[in-house]
Scaffold this motif. Structure first.
Motif, PDB file in Angstrom:
ATOM      1  N   PRO A  78       0.805  -1.394  -0.111  1.00 51.57           N
ATOM      2  CA  PRO A  78      -0.038   0.089   0.004  1.00 51.57           C
ATOM      3  C   PRO A  78       0.771   1.414  -0.104  1.00 51.57           C
ATOM      4  O   PRO A  78       2.011   1.214   0.382  1.00 51.57           O
ATOM      5  CB  PRO A  78      -0.788  -0.067   1.460  1.00 51.57           C
ATOM      6  N   ASN A  79       0.309   2.383  -0.363  1.00 45.60           N
ATOM      7  CA  ASN A  79       0.934   3.638  -0.571  1.00 45.60           C
ATOM      8  C   ASN A  79       0.908   4.091   0.830  1.00 45.60           C
ATOM      9  O   ASN A  79      -0.464   4.469   1.314  1.00 45.60           O
ATOM     10  CB  ASN A  79       0.110   4.658  -1.511  1.00 45.60           C
ATOM     11  N   ARG A  80       1.817   4.330   1.698  1.00 45.12           N
ATOM     12  CA  ARG A  80       1.678   4.674   3.098  1.00 45.12           C
ATOM     13  C   ARG A  80       2.061   6.312   3.245  1.00 45.12           C
ATOM     14  O   ARG A  80       2.445   6.745   4.431  1.00 45.12           O
ATOM     15  CB  ARG A  80       2.761   3.798   3.926  1.00 45.12           C
ATOM     16  N   GLU A  86       4.498  13.824   7.860  1.00 47.86           N
ATOM     17  CA  GLU A  86       5.343  14.275   8.621  1.00 47.86           C
ATOM     18  C   GLU A  86       4.732  15.265   9.749  1.00 47.86           C
ATOM     19  O   GLU A  86       5.028  15.294  11.080  1.00 47.86           O
ATOM     20  CB  GLU A  86       6.495  15.087   7.781  1.00 47.86           C
ATOM     21  N   LEU A  87       3.717  16.117   9.199  1.00 45.18           N
ATOM     22  CA  LEU A  87       3.084  17.056  10.289  1.00 45.18           C
ATOM     23  C   LEU A  87       2.277  16.248  11.307  1.00 45.18           C
ATOM     24  O   LEU A  87       2.320  16.440  12.301  1.00 45.18           O
ATOM     25  CB  LEU A  87       2.312  17.955   9.428  1.00 45.18           C
ATOM     26  N   ASN A 131      -5.484  13.415  -5.136  1.00 45.00           N
ATOM     27  CA  ASN A 131      -4.412  14.176  -5.763  1.00 45.00           C
ATOM     28  C   ASN A 131      -2.996  13.896  -4.920  1.00 45.00           C
ATOM     29  O   ASN A 131      -1.936  13.953  -5.344  1.00 45.00           O
ATOM     30  CB  ASN A 131      -4.483  15.604  -5.676  1.00 45.00           C
ATOM     31  N   TYR A 132      -3.041  13.806  -3.596  1.00 49.33           N
ATOM     32  CA  TYR A 132      -2.162  13.536  -2.344  1.00 49.33           C
ATOM     33  C   TYR A 132      -1.502  12.584  -2.815  1.00 49.33           C
ATOM     34  O   TYR A 132      -0.290  12.258  -2.756  1.00 49.33           O
ATOM     35  CB  TYR A 132      -2.521  13.900  -1.015  1.00 49.33           C
ATOM     36  N   GLU A 137       6.020   9.750  -2.788  1.00 50.03           N
ATOM     37  CA  GLU A 137       7.064  10.606  -2.040  1.00 50.03           C
ATOM     38  C   GLU A 137       6.398  11.836  -1.517  1.00 50.03           C
ATOM     39  O   GLU A 137       5.541  12.213  -2.394  1.00 50.03           O
ATOM     40  CB  GLU A 137       8.261  10.824  -3.131  1.00 50.03           C
ATOM     41  N   SER A 138       6.971  12.417  -0.503  1.00 49.38           N
ATOM     42  CA  SER A 138       6.396  13.587  -0.140  1.00 49.38           C
ATOM     43  C   SER A 138       7.409  14.588   0.585  1.00 49.38           C
ATOM     44  O   SER A 138       8.262  14.079   1.170  1.00 49.38           O
ATOM     45  CB  SER A 138       5.287  13.656   0.467  1.00 49.38           C
ATOM     46  N   SER A 139       7.210  15.837   0.611  1.00 48.90           N
ATOM     47  CA  SER A 139       7.998  16.834   1.395  1.00 48.90           C
ATOM     48  C   SER A 139       7.211  17.221   2.533  1.00 48.90           C
ATOM     49  O   SER A 139       6.030  16.976   2.465  1.00 48.90           O
ATOM     50  CB  SER A 139       8.439  18.128   0.392  1.00 48.90           C
ATOM     51  N   PHE A 140       7.720  17.816   3.489  1.00 48.01           N
ATOM     52  CA  PHE A 140       7.081  18.544   4.702  1.00 48.01           C
ATOM     53  C   PHE A 140       6.072  19.572   4.294  1.00 48.01           C
ATOM     54  O   PHE A 140       5.007  19.477   4.683  1.00 48.01           O
ATOM     55  CB  PHE A 140       8.076  19.175   5.621  1.00 48.01           C
TER      56      PHE A 140
END
Length: 312
Positions: A78-80, A86-87, A131-132, A137-140
């Protein structure tokens, strides 16, 4: 967090409750006022904790997918991205928040987890979430923007959550706009790798003292404050004046005479706005007429004792 206007509303509510009850114990009513303000902070803490509870719910959802008899490729891997936000992780590890929740025994979302499920379902089916989650991958910065958007567009306006909060504490509905604003401001200030300080209930000790003093001085001087209104309402029977209007007028007169640092214009404007929101449609016009007349008389006879900021 608490503004002076909201403090005035809390004092008004306590004075109204006192006038409608048979209890004449000043100390117990003062405790009621402080409790009402303190419970607003409970709401703030619970809504912050809601992010963590929704994240836990999302993790359970992913685990159940992996335990299916015939799991899909997505179930297996799964996409975690959401559960690793992070927030939200910052909030989960926030020591001050965890201590406050534990100290105040705020376990609403454990006892009433169906509301967490409702919100998780709303988030999961939203375009925001799609969309998210379109990347892994993601940034803060992206995590923060997503959490803020979810709060503003899904959590804060949710009617079922609103009904739940109203059932739990009727005063929370008045507190909600202020608490929501405080949460948005706190989240906006968040930065990577830094534990965000919780917003304080009172901006300063002066505000708490102001709340207690306004309550005490209005209540203990009730008769003399009522006498100040005599002759100022020629077209109104005493019995025809709404109880809430009487309380607001007495509070305003109390500020005129016993709070030298509060300008007259501020007092009048604040109570007119409160009247528009909480009393009858014509109350603000009625109250404005009385307060305007009284303030002019007090100026002429030297009864106004304003100093410092009160002179502005």
């Amino acid at each position: 967090m608490l503004t002076r206007r909201h403090i005035r509303v809390k004092v008004m509510q306590s004075l109204y409750a006192y006038s409608q009850s048979e209890n004449d114990n000043l100390k117990s009513e003062e405790k009621f006022l402080l409790k009402s303000m303190d419970e607003m902070y409970d709401l703030y803490l619970l809504l912050l904790n809601l992010f963590v509870e929704i994240k836990d719910h999302a993790e359970d959802y992913l685990e159940k997918g992996q335990q299916k008899h015939l799991p899909s490729e997505e179930d297996v891997d799964p996409n975690r991205k959401f559960v690793n936000n992070e927030l939200i992780s910052q909030l989960e590890k926030n020591n001050a928040l965890n201590v406050a929740l534990d100290t105040r025994k705020l376990n609403n979302w454990k006892n009433d987890d169906e509301y967490v499920e409702i919100l998780w379902a709303e988030i999961r089916k939203s375009d925001l979430y799609d969309n998210y989650m379109s990347t892994r991958e993601s940034s803060f910065k992206e995590d923060k923007e997503f959490v803020l958007a979810v709060f503003k567009e899904i959590i804060a306006p949710n009617e079922k959550l609103y009904d739940y909060l109203e059932d739990k504490k009727i005063t929370w509905i008045d507190d909600l706009p202020l608490v929501n604003t405080a949460i948005v401001k706190m989240l906006q200030k968040a930065s990577a790798g830094k534990e965000q300080a919780l917003t304080k209930l009172f901006k300063s000790s002066d505000d708490k003292e102001y709340a207690i003093e306004l309550f005490r001085k209005t209540l203990l001087n009730d008769e003399s404050l009522a006498n100040e209104m005599e002759g100022k309402t020629p077209n109104w029977d005493k019995e025809r004046i709404a109880d809430l209007d009487k309380i607001l007028i007495k509070m305003a007169i109390c500020e005129f005479l016993k709070f030298p640092s509060i300008p007259v214009k501020v007092t009048i404007n604040e109570y007119l706005e409160i009247a528009k929101e909480y009393s009858t449609p014509k109350s603000s016009i009625f109250i404005n007429g009385i307060l305007d007349k009284l303030s002019k008389e007090y100026r002429e006879n030297g009864k106004l004792n304003k100093m410092g900021r009160g002179l502005m």
